[in-house]
Design a protein around this motif. Structure first.
Motif, PDB file in Angstrom:
ATOM      1  N   TRP A  55      18.468 -15.770   3.940  1.00  0.00           N
ATOM      2  CA  TRP A  55      17.265 -16.376   3.348  1.00  0.00           C
ATOM      3  C   TRP A  55      17.303 -17.890   3.535  1.00  0.00           C
ATOM      4  O   TRP A  55      16.280 -18.504   3.839  1.00  0.00           O
ATOM      5  CB  TRP A  55      17.158 -16.046   1.865  1.00  0.00           C
ATOM      6  CG  TRP A  55      17.151 -14.591   1.515  1.00  0.00           C
ATOM      7  CD1 TRP A  55      16.856 -13.550   2.354  1.00  0.00           C
ATOM      8  CD2 TRP A  55      17.456 -14.018   0.249  1.00  0.00           C
ATOM      9  NE1 TRP A  55      16.958 -12.363   1.676  1.00  0.00           N
ATOM     10  CE2 TRP A  55      17.317 -12.617   0.382  1.00  0.00           C
ATOM     11  CE3 TRP A  55      17.827 -14.533  -0.980  1.00  0.00           C
ATOM     12  CZ2 TRP A  55      17.533 -11.742  -0.667  1.00  0.00           C
ATOM     13  CZ3 TRP A  55      18.038 -13.661  -2.035  1.00  0.00           C
ATOM     14  CH2 TRP A  55      17.899 -12.276  -1.879  1.00  0.00           C
ATOM     15  N   TYR A  56      18.464 -18.479   3.344  1.00  0.00           N
ATOM     16  CA  TYR A  56      18.602 -19.937   3.501  1.00  0.00           C
ATOM     17  C   TYR A  56      18.263 -20.360   4.934  1.00  0.00           C
ATOM     18  O   TYR A  56      17.549 -21.336   5.154  1.00  0.00           O
ATOM     19  CB  TYR A  56      20.031 -20.377   3.172  1.00  0.00           C
ATOM     20  CG  TYR A  56      20.382 -20.431   1.697  1.00  0.00           C
ATOM     21  CD1 TYR A  56      19.708 -19.660   0.763  1.00  0.00           C
ATOM     22  CD2 TYR A  56      21.406 -21.246   1.238  1.00  0.00           C
ATOM     23  CE1 TYR A  56      20.046 -19.696  -0.584  1.00  0.00           C
ATOM     24  CE2 TYR A  56      21.756 -21.295  -0.108  1.00  0.00           C
ATOM     25  CZ  TYR A  56      21.072 -20.513  -1.015  1.00  0.00           C
ATOM     26  OH  TYR A  56      21.407 -20.551  -2.343  1.00  0.00           O
ATOM     27  N   LEU A 116      13.781 -31.111  -8.509  1.00  0.00           N
ATOM     28  CA  LEU A 116      14.267 -29.731  -8.527  1.00  0.00           C
ATOM     29  C   LEU A 116      15.620 -29.640  -7.821  1.00  0.00           C
ATOM     30  O   LEU A 116      16.568 -29.039  -8.338  1.00  0.00           O
ATOM     31  CB  LEU A 116      13.247 -28.821  -7.830  1.00  0.00           C
ATOM     32  CG  LEU A 116      13.525 -27.338  -7.822  1.00  0.00           C
ATOM     33  CD1 LEU A 116      13.459 -26.766  -9.230  1.00  0.00           C
ATOM     34  CD2 LEU A 116      12.529 -26.623  -6.911  1.00  0.00           C
ATOM     35  N   PHE A 117      15.722 -30.278  -6.647  1.00  0.00           N
ATOM     36  CA  PHE A 117      16.993 -30.314  -5.925  1.00  0.00           C
ATOM     37  C   PHE A 117      18.050 -31.049  -6.748  1.00  0.00           C
ATOM     38  O   PHE A 117      19.181 -30.565  -6.891  1.00  0.00           O
ATOM     39  CB  PHE A 117      16.815 -31.008  -4.561  1.00  0.00           C
ATOM     40  CG  PHE A 117      18.055 -31.709  -4.094  1.00  0.00           C
ATOM     41  CD1 PHE A 117      19.157 -30.989  -3.674  1.00  0.00           C
ATOM     42  CD2 PHE A 117      18.134 -33.092  -4.123  1.00  0.00           C
ATOM     43  CE1 PHE A 117      20.311 -31.640  -3.261  1.00  0.00           C
ATOM     44  CE2 PHE A 117      19.287 -33.746  -3.717  1.00  0.00           C
ATOM     45  CZ  PHE A 117      20.384 -33.018  -3.281  1.00  0.00           C
ATOM     46  N   TYR A 118      17.704 -32.218  -7.280  1.00  0.00           N
ATOM     47  CA  TYR A 118      18.682 -33.052  -7.982  1.00  0.00           C
ATOM     48  C   TYR A 118      19.234 -32.337  -9.223  1.00  0.00           C
ATOM     49  O   TYR A 118      20.439 -32.360  -9.471  1.00  0.00           O
ATOM     50  CB  TYR A 118      18.047 -34.383  -8.383  1.00  0.00           C
ATOM     51  CG  TYR A 118      19.028 -35.342  -8.994  1.00  0.00           C
ATOM     52  CD1 TYR A 118      19.985 -35.981  -8.200  1.00  0.00           C
ATOM     53  CD2 TYR A 118      19.032 -35.591 -10.358  1.00  0.00           C
ATOM     54  CE1 TYR A 118      20.909 -36.846  -8.764  1.00  0.00           C
ATOM     55  CE2 TYR A 118      19.952 -36.460 -10.928  1.00  0.00           C
ATOM     56  CZ  TYR A 118      20.884 -37.085 -10.130  1.00  0.00           C
ATOM     57  OH  TYR A 118      21.798 -37.929 -10.690  1.00  0.00           O
ATOM     58  N   GLY A 124      25.066 -27.792 -10.658  1.00  0.00           N
ATOM     59  CA  GLY A 124      25.833 -26.813  -9.887  1.00  0.00           C
ATOM     60  C   GLY A 124      25.223 -25.426  -9.972  1.00  0.00           C
ATOM     61  O   GLY A 124      25.945 -24.423  -9.954  1.00  0.00           O
ATOM     62  N   GLU A 125      23.894 -25.369 -10.048  1.00  0.00           N
ATOM     63  CA  GLU A 125      23.191 -24.091 -10.204  1.00  0.00           C
ATOM     64  C   GLU A 125      23.626 -23.095  -9.134  1.00  0.00           C
ATOM     65  O   GLU A 125      23.670 -23.410  -7.949  1.00  0.00           O
ATOM     66  CB  GLU A 125      21.678 -24.322 -10.116  1.00  0.00           C
ATOM     67  CG  GLU A 125      20.867 -23.054 -10.294  1.00  0.00           C
ATOM     68  CD  GLU A 125      19.366 -23.299 -10.172  1.00  0.00           C
ATOM     69  OE1 GLU A 125      18.651 -22.321  -9.914  1.00  0.00           O
ATOM     70  OE2 GLU A 125      18.926 -24.453 -10.321  1.00  0.00           O
ATOM     71  N   ALA A 130      25.614 -11.470  -8.149  1.00  0.00           N
ATOM     72  CA  ALA A 130      27.080 -11.495  -8.074  1.00  0.00           C
ATOM     73  C   ALA A 130      27.514 -11.899  -6.677  1.00  0.00           C
ATOM     74  O   ALA A 130      27.063 -11.332  -5.681  1.00  0.00           O
ATOM     75  CB  ALA A 130      27.639 -10.116  -8.423  1.00  0.00           C
ATOM     76  N   GLY A 131      28.387 -12.910  -6.590  1.00  0.00           N
ATOM     77  CA  GLY A 131      28.871 -13.375  -5.301  1.00  0.00           C
ATOM     78  C   GLY A 131      27.850 -14.188  -4.524  1.00  0.00           C
ATOM     79  O   GLY A 131      28.027 -14.446  -3.335  1.00  0.00           O
ATOM     80  N   GLY A 132      26.789 -14.603  -5.218  1.00  0.00           N
ATOM     81  CA  GLY A 132      25.732 -15.377  -4.570  1.00  0.00           C
ATOM     82  C   GLY A 132      26.150 -16.816  -4.310  1.00  0.00           C
ATOM     83  O   GLY A 132      27.249 -17.242  -4.654  1.00  0.00           O
ATOM     84  N   LEU A 133      25.244 -17.569  -3.691  1.00  0.00           N
ATOM     85  CA  LEU A 133      25.551 -18.926  -3.252  1.00  0.00           C
ATOM     86  C   LEU A 133      25.044 -19.982  -4.227  1.00  0.00           C
ATOM     87  O   LEU A 133      24.199 -19.710  -5.079  1.00  0.00           O
ATOM     88  CB  LEU A 133      24.917 -19.174  -1.878  1.00  0.00           C
ATOM     89  CG  LEU A 133      25.351 -18.238  -0.758  1.00  0.00           C
ATOM     90  CD1 LEU A 133      24.531 -18.512   0.496  1.00  0.00           C
ATOM     91  CD2 LEU A 133      26.839 -18.395  -0.473  1.00  0.00           C
ATOM     92  N   VAL A 134      25.543 -21.195  -4.038  1.00  0.00           N
ATOM     93  CA  VAL A 134      25.049 -22.353  -4.772  1.00  0.00           C
ATOM     94  C   VAL A 134      23.611 -22.601  -4.300  1.00  0.00           C
ATOM     95  O   VAL A 134      23.273 -22.381  -3.140  1.00  0.00           O
ATOM     96  CB  VAL A 134      25.976 -23.570  -4.544  1.00  0.00           C
ATOM     97  CG1 VAL A 134      25.960 -24.014  -3.098  1.00  0.00           C
ATOM     98  CG2 VAL A 134      25.616 -24.717  -5.449  1.00  0.00           C
ATOM     99  N   ARG A 135      22.732 -23.056  -5.210  1.00  0.00           N
ATOM    100  CA  ARG A 135      21.301 -23.134  -4.910  1.00  0.00           C
ATOM    101  C   ARG A 135      20.833 -24.466  -4.325  1.00  0.00           C
ATOM    102  O   ARG A 135      19.810 -24.519  -3.655  1.00  0.00           O
ATOM    103  CB  ARG A 135      20.495 -22.863  -6.186  1.00  0.00           C
ATOM    104  CG  ARG A 135      20.485 -21.434  -6.625  1.00  0.00           C
ATOM    105  CD  ARG A 135      19.686 -20.602  -5.673  1.00  0.00           C
ATOM    106  NE  ARG A 135      19.410 -19.287  -6.200  1.00  0.00           N
ATOM    107  CZ  ARG A 135      19.311 -18.208  -5.456  1.00  0.00           C
ATOM    108  NH1 ARG A 135      19.513 -18.286  -4.159  1.00  0.00           N
ATOM    109  NH2 ARG A 135      19.046 -17.050  -5.987  1.00  0.00           N
TER     110      ARG A 135
END
Length: 200
Positions: A55-56, A116-118, A124-125, A130-135
């Protein structure tokens, strides 16, 4: 105007490079997607991280490739109308569209997406899966993508104004080339016209 055209050329070269690098992300997304599917079917295993990186990469292709698309004049147009207008009229429409829509929209969306990014970066959202990535990397794509669009729209504005002022022979850097199918259809249409003329 010469200095502005040099600036436009620099912006174009940068977005050409960014666009070509972005194309490799498509290959990355395909390989990860295929690998994930094979692992899931053969070993009955799955990874949310691999799913999310797809998705990224998909988001990155669209957000980072937007300047390249505008540079190549490949954005959505109403071809039925624009093809019937002169280059000068199309250039005037483009100038008005860039000033009234693209630049303000880009500025608004950069302003809305940066916080939103900041916030995601500072907190550290993480993904809720489970096992997902940093946003934050995917949130960063929004202000970066709209910044790319903003800068390329400035380049396109410079080129259109230079064309209207007589400093350029073409309003675009890249003109859309006809596909082989379009060329064949036009050739067949010409041959059909010649047959009809001979029949008369």
């Amino acid at each position: 105007m010469s200095a502005l055209l040099k600036l436009s050329g620099l912006i174009d070269r940068i977005n050409l490079l960014v666009g070509k690098l972005t194309m490799w992300l498509v290959l990355g997304a395909v390989l990860i997607s295929a690998g994930n599917a094979i692992v899931r079917k053969v070993f009955n295993m799955s990874s949310n991280a691999l799913l999310e990186i797809q998705w990224y990469l998909f988001a990155a292709v669209f957000m980072l490739g937007v300047g390249y698309t505008l540079l190549h004049n490949a954005h959505v147009r109403i071809d039925f109308i624009s093809s019937r207008l002169s280059k000068r009229t199309n250039a005037i429409i483009d100038v008005l569209g860039i000033i009234a829509f693209i630049i303000p929209l880009s500025l608004i969306l950069i302003n809305l997406s940066w916080p939103l990014f900041y916030k995601a970066y500072v907190s550290g959202e993480m993904s809720q899966n489970a096992g997902g990535l940093v946003r934050w990397p995917v949130y960063l794509l929004m202000p970066v993508g709209f910044s790319i669009l903003l800068v390329q729209s400035v380049s396109e504005l410079i080129k259109r104004v230079a064309f209207l002022a007589g400093h350029r022979s073409e309003p675009f850097t890249f003109n859309e080339e006809k596909s082989e199918e379009q060329k064949l259809a036009e050739e067949l249409a010409r041959e059909a016209e010649q047959v009809q003329l001979k029949a008369k």
